[in-house]
Design a protein around this motif. Structure first.
Motif, PDB file in Angstrom:
ATOM      1  N   VAL A   1      34.731  39.335  51.907  1.00 43.03           N
ATOM      2  CA  VAL A   1      33.392  39.455  51.806  1.00 43.03           C
ATOM      3  C   VAL A   1      32.482  39.085  52.730  1.00 43.03           C
ATOM      4  CG1 VAL A   1      31.763  39.052  50.112  1.00 43.03           C
ATOM      5  CG2 VAL A   1      34.247  39.108  49.000  1.00 43.03           C
ATOM      6  N   ASP A   2      32.279  39.972  53.044  1.00 39.34           N
ATOM      7  CA  ASP A   2      31.210  39.924  54.234  1.00 39.34           C
ATOM      8  C   ASP A   2      29.539  38.942  54.192  1.00 39.34           C
ATOM      9  OD1 ASP A   2      32.978  40.020  56.271  1.00 39.34           O
ATOM     10  OD2 ASP A   2      32.639  41.798  56.667  1.00 39.34           O
ATOM     11  N   PHE A   3      28.406  38.310  54.628  1.00 39.64           N
ATOM     12  CA  PHE A   3      27.613  38.088  53.912  1.00 39.64           C
ATOM     13  C   PHE A   3      25.823  38.091  55.388  1.00 39.64           C
ATOM     14  CE2 PHE A   3      30.134  36.307  51.361  1.00 39.64           C
ATOM     15  CZ  PHE A   3      29.055  35.810  49.941  1.00 39.64           C
TER      16      PHE A   3
ATOM     17  N   THR B   1      25.866  36.463  60.866  1.00 38.56           N
ATOM     18  CA  THR B   1      26.140  36.575  59.508  1.00 38.56           C
ATOM     19  C   THR B   1      28.035  36.227  59.482  1.00 38.56           C
ATOM     20  OG1 THR B   1      28.214  38.558  60.733  1.00 38.56           O
ATOM     21  CG2 THR B   1      25.618  39.119  60.255  1.00 38.56           C
ATOM     22  N   PHE B   2      28.449  35.696  58.360  1.00 44.62           N
ATOM     23  CA  PHE B   2      29.546  35.015  58.265  1.00 44.62           C
ATOM     24  C   PHE B   2      30.726  35.805  57.289  1.00 44.62           C
ATOM     25  CE2 PHE B   2      26.570  32.920  54.996  1.00 44.62           C
ATOM     26  CZ  PHE B   2      27.164  33.237  54.258  1.00 44.62           C
ATOM     27  N   SER B   3      32.275  35.351  57.220  1.00 44.77           N
ATOM     28  CA  SER B   3      32.667  35.990  55.994  1.00 44.77           C
ATOM     29  C   SER B   3      33.306  34.409  55.479  1.00 44.77           C
ATOM     30  CB  SER B   3      33.571  36.345  56.620  1.00 44.77           C
ATOM     31  OG  SER B   3      32.938  37.772  57.393  1.00 44.77           O
ATOM     32  N   ALA B   4      33.534  35.046  53.756  1.00 48.05           N
ATOM     33  CA  ALA B   4      33.939  34.316  53.191  1.00 48.05           C
ATOM     34  C   ALA B   4      35.577  35.086  52.445  1.00 48.05           C
ATOM     35  CB  ALA B   4      33.532  34.205  51.577  1.00 48.05           C
ATOM     36  N   THR B   5      36.219  33.999  52.198  1.00 47.92           N
ATOM     37  CA  THR B   5      37.774  34.568  51.918  1.00 47.92           C
ATOM     38  C   THR B   5      38.291  34.274  50.564  1.00 47.92           C
ATOM     39  OG1 THR B   5      38.688  34.323  53.915  1.00 47.92           O
ATOM     40  CG2 THR B   5      40.038  35.085  53.497  1.00 47.92           C
ATOM     41  N   LEU B   6      39.463  35.611  50.137  1.00 48.77           N
ATOM     42  CA  LEU B   6      39.630  35.156  48.885  1.00 48.77           C
ATOM     43  C   LEU B   6      40.877  35.660  49.062  1.00 48.77           C
ATOM     44  CD1 LEU B   6      36.519  36.224  47.449  1.00 48.77           C
ATOM     45  CD2 LEU B   6      38.460  36.577  45.590  1.00 48.77           C
TER      46      LEU B   6
END
Length: 1013
Positions: free
Chosen positions: A341-343, A262-267
């Motif tokens: 946002v977690d993927f 799992t990884f995360s993207a940040t806005l």
């Protein structure tokens, strides 16, 4: 072969066999300016790319002599499957040695493999404490088999301790990776430290891993450096920021992800953002989905997640609502985290190979079209089951000598791309590869990215030229050094002026093959001897070129391969493109020997295989001046010794030194003799330059029965010697013309030399060189024809220049006597007439013809005018030429005055020619004065017409004073002749003299005269 007493005649050359057991060294010292060397063949075996090198103006090297030779080689692809061999041969002797290993550092031990070490990580952290180093074998392919490749052991040295780890090279790629884990106590929370890395090579061992435990001795003394790695307390995260619009920025991780991870993207949102509603649309493919959306500031924003599934894509809508106003204290341009946002990556997504998964991001605001293309952004995620750490290009050579401009053949260096995994595994990449050369004027890369190459159109070389490779998101660079030739080529000739050799006659090309003699053997021999021609000198040819690398910053300072005073011998590369401009004057045999044919001036040139340009040119001349062979320098060879050493200028530099074994021979010892020819123009040449059919060689000794024939075993010159004293045996060698060309005085040897087998007697001088067979006292002689070897005069310490001066004085008289008879016996070769000579001859013939015509014209003119008699007025040659004056007028009184002035003191009828006129008489009165020997006589012709004025024509002659003239007469008085014109017939002759020959012109002129009268 025939045997008569103690004399033998051989059709080919053999070797010398000596039956004496004791041995002693024979020294041979030569003057420094004598370019002698032992003409032994030196060649590298199992070395795919190598060059002979030499220093400028120093060939042969200073340490060469009659009995030794030194050559330097440059190995560019250093280690093939087996270690290269260097072979030295002088038939029938040969020896070889293994080339010593390369020395990359002068203080290090030679390494039998050429290894490239690449550090994958530049820094490590406690979370990732592993340092990885890739080792790659350069050079050619290696034989398959587990025991053929060595092990590489990595040594890490840190202030807190040392660590060691080894790996074994794999035959498929010739590479391996050492993954070393640093202890936790090496990491410091307060500062960054460094660990030094080095490696050693060791033989493979049996057991797991194939590498032994290592030695206890300090490895740093013999280890080769790799570099250093930083030990940090923490590693900053790797991410990439991409703006979605003016106010919103996306931050995503810039590392590959693995299935199940799992990884995360940040806005990030700017503080001047005023909208209260924001919708984020995310579209992903199968295997990747959004698991959660978390506001970074829950007190200010709320997030709602909606998922929509389709056959190919999964769409997620995240609706964000502002619940409170933003803080006014922050700057409007600052970015603040707004949403996480977690993927999640499903298992089995990578399939073993790294793949990309596109993620489409789109921002939507109230009142905006939902599918506005301007706000879409596609981000690709690299998903792989392997933890890929780096992309590394592997090249078989990091150095390339650009010989393509000389040969027209492109030079390639194969390149492989491999990925390094976290566990140390290597995987080759063959698809979806991109590449580019940073400088195409130096080096190019193939379209498939599997090789770098030079095609011959590159304009320069360079050190450290970069080639970039990329695969997916991974990038790597390869640095190479390219050496380019500096043109024009240097063409070295041992003699640039080839002259005729006096007394040395060789069969003409038509007579070169031996034919059986007919019944009249004497006439056939005479005919063949008269068909011989004089031998011209020959010269050795070498094609050399310096190679250099140009600076990439545009400077002018070049970096030369091996050094600015070193040249590479490229004769084997350019020989197919070398030629003599006028092959009738000289020819190039085998690309290495220049042969004179007929007098003239020409040049050797090397044509470019890629264009019409000339890569190099050297002028030469062939003259009909005659030189003599003064002496033969003979060197006995009883064996070959060889030593090899590594140079310090380049890791691939190897110097070979071979020398002839010259000792007191053992029983049945084979001995070969090499020859050098000393000419009267102070040049030297080994006998190998000349055709063996043009050489007639004989060997004689002073002991009866000492010389026996030997079978030809490849030696250029040799016999079998059956007895040698303890003090050594002198061998006298004589050079004759070829057997078909020996006749009369041409049976006298051209030159002679002496070689000692063993040590010469200490008190005795070197035996005198025999000038002819009758003067030498041999009890045994062997005559050999048809071959040659180079050598020198053993035991003679005099320099070549001193020998030349002495020999020239002794042979000058004999050569002058023989030259005339020799030229009479020769059948002169037909001289070629060039187009220029034909034009000059034609022009000379035209000039001669014009001169002849002029002379004939002059003779005819003289003869024609000599037949005419001179006028009476010129009876006296000493008298001046009279001047006649013609008076045309109508005044009778004027004529009378002229007559009175002529003879004022003479009576009528004396000394003059008085004119009388009658009133109606038409008969002219002509009174002739006395003939007094004057140059001319005077007279007046008068004619009257009734009723009209008379036209009078008067001739006045200024005659010289007659000898009988009285003193009273005035000197130079004119004599007047007068004609009274009355009709047409009387003045016709006057008109003709005036050029009025046409009847109409004559009539008009007479009418004008009548009208005026």
């Amino acid at each position: 072969m025939t045997q008569n007493g103690a004399q033998f005649s051989l059709d080919s050359l053999g070797v010398v066999t000596i039956p004496t057991p004791s041995s002693s060294a024979v020294g041979c010292e030569q003057d420094s300016w004598d370019p002698f060397y032992l003409p032994a063949a030196l060649e590298l075996l199992d070395a795919p790319e190598h060059f002979r090198v030499q220093q400028v103006g120093r060939y042969p090297p200073a340490n060469s002599s009659l009995g030794s030779r030194s050559e330097t080689f440059l190995l560019l692809q250093p280690w093939p499957r087996a270690q290269p061999l260097l072979r030295a041969s002088y038939p029938p002797f040969a020896t070889q040695q293994v080339v010593p290993p390369r020395v990359t550092d002068p203080h290090q031990r030679p390494v039998p493999w050429d290894v490239r070490a690449v550090s994958v990580e530049a820094a490590v952290t406690p979370a990732e404490p592993h340092a990885r180093v890739l080792f790659h074998l350069k050079g050619q392919d290696w034989p398959p088999g587990p025991g053929s490749l060595p092990c590489a052991r990595l040594h890490a040295k840190h202030p807190a301790g040392t660590a060691h780890q080894a790996c074994r090279f794999q035959p498929s790629l010739g590479a391996c990776v050492v993954e070393m884990e640093f202890p936790s106590h090496w990491f410091s929370q307060a500062s960054t430290t460094r660990a030094e890395l080095a490696y050693t090579l060791e033989p493979a061992a049996e057991g797991p891993g194939g590498c032994g435990p290592g030695t206890e001795e300090d490895p740093q003394k013999q280890a080769l450096p790799v570099g250093s790695v930083e030990l940090r307390s923490a590693d900053p995260p790797q991410f990439q920021e991409v703006p979605l619009d003016e106010a919103v920025t996306l931050r995503v991780p810039d590392v590959p992800v693995r299935p199940g991870q799992t990884f995360s993207a940040t806005l990030l949102l700017r503080h001047n953002f005023t909208a209260s509603l924001l919708t984020l649309r995310i579209k992903v493919k199968k295997g990747l989905h959004v698991t959660a959306a978390r506001p970074a500031q829950p007190t200010l924003w709320t997030a709602k997640l909606d998922r929509f599934k389709s056959s190919k894509h999964h769409t997620t809508l995240i609706s964000c609502h502002r619940t409170a106003p933003a803080s006014p204290d922050s700057s409007s341009l600052e970015l603040a985290e707004f949403l996480w946002v977690d993927f999640a990556v499903e298992n089995g997504t990578g399939g073993g190979v790294a793949v990309t998964r596109p993620v489409t991001w789109q921002l939507e605001y109230p009142g905006q079209a939902p599918e506005a293309e301007k706000d879409k952004m596609v981000w690709e995620i690299l998903v792989s089951e392997r933890d890929i750490r780096a992309l590394v290009p592997l090249a078989k050579a990091e150095e390339l000598v650009n010989t393509a401009p000389l040969t027209g053949v492109p030079r390639h260096v194969p390149v492989r791309l491999v990925t390094v995994d976290s566990g140390g595994a290597l995987v080759e990449v063959t698809e979806h590869i991109g590449c580019e050369s940073a400088n195409t004027q130096v080096l190019q890369v193939s379209e498939t990215c599997d090789s770098v190459f030079v095609a011959g159109k590159e304009s320069q070389g360079a050190r450290g030229v970069r080639v970039d490779f990329w695969w997916r998101r991974l990038r790597a660079s390869l640095w190479l050094t390219v050496w380019a030739p500096l043109l024009p080529l240097r063409i070295e000739l041992t003699d640039t002026t080839l002259e005729q050799v006096r007394g040395w006659r060789v069969p003409s090309p038509a007579e070169g093959a031996s034919e059986p003699e007919a019944a009249s053997g004497a006439e056939e021999a005479e005919r063949r001897a008269r068909g011989c021609r004089l031998q011209y000198q020959r010269a050795a040819v070498r094609f050399l070129a310096p190679f250099a690398a140009h600076p990439q910053d545009g400077g002018r300072r070049l970096t030369h391969l091996l050094g600015p005073d070193w040249l590479l011998d490229v004769s084997h590369l350019v020989a197919p493109h070398a030629r003599v401009q006028d092959p009738r004057i000289a020819s190039l045999e085998g690309g290495r020997v220049l042969v004179g044919r007929e007098p003239g001036v020409t040049s050797i040139e090397v044509a470019s295989p890629l264009s019409d340009s000339i890569l190099g040119e050297q002028a030469l001349a062939v003259t009909d001046d005659k030189v003599s062979v003064l002496e033969l320098h003979v060197q006995p060879v009883m064996g070959i010794s060889l030593t090899l050493s590594r140079g310090a200028a380049h890791p691939g530099e190897v110097t070979a030194m071979c020398w002839a074994q010259s000792a007191l021979p053992a029983p049945k010892q084979e001995v070969a003799l090499s020859l050098w020819l000393s000419f009267s123009d102070h040049t030297l040449a080994p006998a190998e330059l000349y055709d063996r059919r043009d050489l007639g060689l004989s060997i004689s000794t002073e002991e009866p029965g000492a010389v026996l024939p030997a079978e030809d075993q490849g030696a250029q010159l040799g016999v079998v010697v059956s007895g040698v004293g303890s003090e050594g045996l002198p061998l006298h060698v004589a050079l004759h013309p070829a057997e078909p060309c020996r006749r009369g005085r041409h049976r006298v040897p051209l030159a002679s030399g002496t070689a000692w087998l063993g040590l010469p007697p200490a008190p005795a001088p070197v035996p005198a060189l025999p000038s002819s067979p009758a003067q030498s006292p041999p009890a045994t002689e062997a005559s050999l024809g048809g071959d040659h070897r180079a050598g020198g005069n053993v035991g003679d310490s005099m320099g070549v220049r001193g020998k030349f001066e002495r020999a020239e004085e002794e042979t000058e008289a004999r050569e002058e006597e023989e030259e005339e008879g020799e030229e009479e016996e020769m059948v002169p070769a037909p001289q070629r007439v060039t187009d220029l000579e034909l034009g000059m001859y034609a022009l000379l013939g035209i000039f001669c013809l014009a001169i002849l015509i002029f002379l004939v014209n002059g003779v005819v003119f003289v003869l024609r005018y000599q037949r005419k008699e001179p006028p009476e007025s010129t009876a006296n040659p000493a008298s001046p030429q009279p001047h006649n004056w013609v008076w045309l007028g109508t005044d009778q009184e004027e004529l009378s005055r002229q007559l009175d002035r002529r003879s004022p003191g003479l009576a009528k009828g004396e000394g003059g020619c008085p004119c009388e006129s009658g009133g109606g008489s038409e008969t002219p009165a002509l009174a002739s004065g006395p003939v007094t020997g004057t140059a001319s006589s005077s007279g007046t012709l008068a004619r009257k017409e009734a009723g009209g004025r008379r036209k009078r024509v008067e001739f006045v002659t200024f005659a010289p004073v007659p000898p009988t003239q009285t003193p009273e007469e005035p000197v130079g008085a004119p004599a007047v002749q007068s004609i009274l014109v009355a009709g047409e017939e009387d003045i016709r002759w006057v008109c003709e003299d005036m050029g009025l020959k046409d009847p109409e012109e004559l009539r008009n002129y007479m009418e004008r005269i009548r009208g005026s009268s």
